[in-house]
Design an enzyme around this catalytic site. Sequence first.
Site, PDB file in Angstrom:
ATOM      1  N   HIS A   1       0.847  -1.187   0.000  1.00  0.00           N
ATOM      2  CA  HIS A   1       0.000   0.000   0.000  1.00  0.00           C
ATOM      3  C   HIS A   1       0.888   1.243   0.000  1.00  0.00           C
ATOM      4  O   HIS A   1       2.042   1.198   0.432  1.00  0.00           O
ATOM      5  CB  HIS A   1      -0.895   0.017   1.238  1.00  0.00           C
ATOM      6  CG  HIS A   1      -1.986  -1.001   1.215  1.00  0.00           C
ATOM      7  ND1 HIS A   1      -3.100  -0.889   2.004  1.00  0.00           N
ATOM      8  CD2 HIS A   1      -2.141  -2.141   0.504  1.00  0.00           C
ATOM      9  CE1 HIS A   1      -3.901  -1.917   1.790  1.00  0.00           C
ATOM     10  NE2 HIS A   1      -3.333  -2.703   0.890  1.00  0.00           N
TER      11      HIS A   1
ATOM     12  N   GLU B   1       0.976   3.823   1.886  1.00  0.00           N
ATOM     13  CA  GLU B   1       1.492   4.209   3.198  1.00  0.00           C
ATOM     14  C   GLU B   1       2.680   3.336   3.608  1.00  0.00           C
ATOM     15  O   GLU B   1       3.663   3.837   4.160  1.00  0.00           O
ATOM     16  CB  GLU B   1       0.407   4.077   4.273  1.00  0.00           C
ATOM     17  CG  GLU B   1      -0.811   4.947   4.036  1.00  0.00           C
ATOM     18  CD  GLU B   1      -1.951   4.239   3.325  1.00  0.00           C
ATOM     19  OE1 GLU B   1      -3.113   4.506   3.663  1.00  0.00           O
ATOM     20  OE2 GLU B   1      -1.685   3.424   2.403  1.00  0.00           O
TER      21      GLU B   1
ATOM     22  N   CYS C   1      -6.230   2.063   5.863  1.00  0.00           N
ATOM     23  CA  CYS C   1      -6.889   0.807   6.231  1.00  0.00           C
ATOM     24  C   CYS C   1      -6.319   0.306   7.565  1.00  0.00           C
ATOM     25  O   CYS C   1      -5.348   0.867   8.075  1.00  0.00           O
ATOM     26  CB  CYS C   1      -6.656  -0.226   5.131  1.00  0.00           C
ATOM     27  SG  CYS C   1      -4.964  -0.864   5.077  1.00  0.00           S
TER      28      CYS C   1
ATOM     29  N   CYS D   1      -2.466  -0.457   7.440  1.00  0.00           N
ATOM     30  CA  CYS D   1      -1.641   0.745   7.365  1.00  0.00           C
ATOM     31  C   CYS D   1      -1.723   1.552   8.661  1.00  0.00           C
ATOM     32  O   CYS D   1      -0.706   2.076   9.127  1.00  0.00           O
ATOM     33  CB  CYS D   1      -2.054   1.586   6.170  1.00  0.00           C
ATOM     34  SG  CYS D   1      -1.664   0.781   4.589  1.00  0.00           S
TER      35      CYS D   1
END
Length: 147
Positions: free
Chosen positions: A46, A48, A76, A79
């Site tokens: 992801h 992040e 999410c 993260c």
Amino acid sequence: MSQALKEAQKAYERGEVPVGAVITFDNEIISRGFNKCIMLSDPTAHAEIIALRKASKKLKNYRLNDCRIYVTIEPCPMCAGALVNARIKKIIFGSYDVKSGACKSVFEIINNKKLNHQIEFAGEKKEYLSAECAGIIKKFFKEKRKK
């Protein structure tokens, strides 16, 4: 946030869910990331997480105490947990994620008092380019549904 949107655009152009992130330290961007889950065949890739990894290498520290992350959508749970572990100071996001957001929308991981670190956050305001951040994701999924 405009720099995070540029990262999201890179993901969009590559067929990835268009999420972008930048991390700052002393008001300077020290890392950038965009979703690469498909490209890397990695469910943890992801925006992040990628930005966290780069920032940690740049600062030579896994603790990012005085750093802020700007991300186009509310993080999410995975993260959010990583951001807590990294001791990020503040999360600024463009758009809430009503399906899996972990700052406020669905879960409240980042300010859970049972954890040893809490993170300030600010989200979905005009100055955080909320319309643009939500718009790129809506456009992406609208196009996917057409195919």
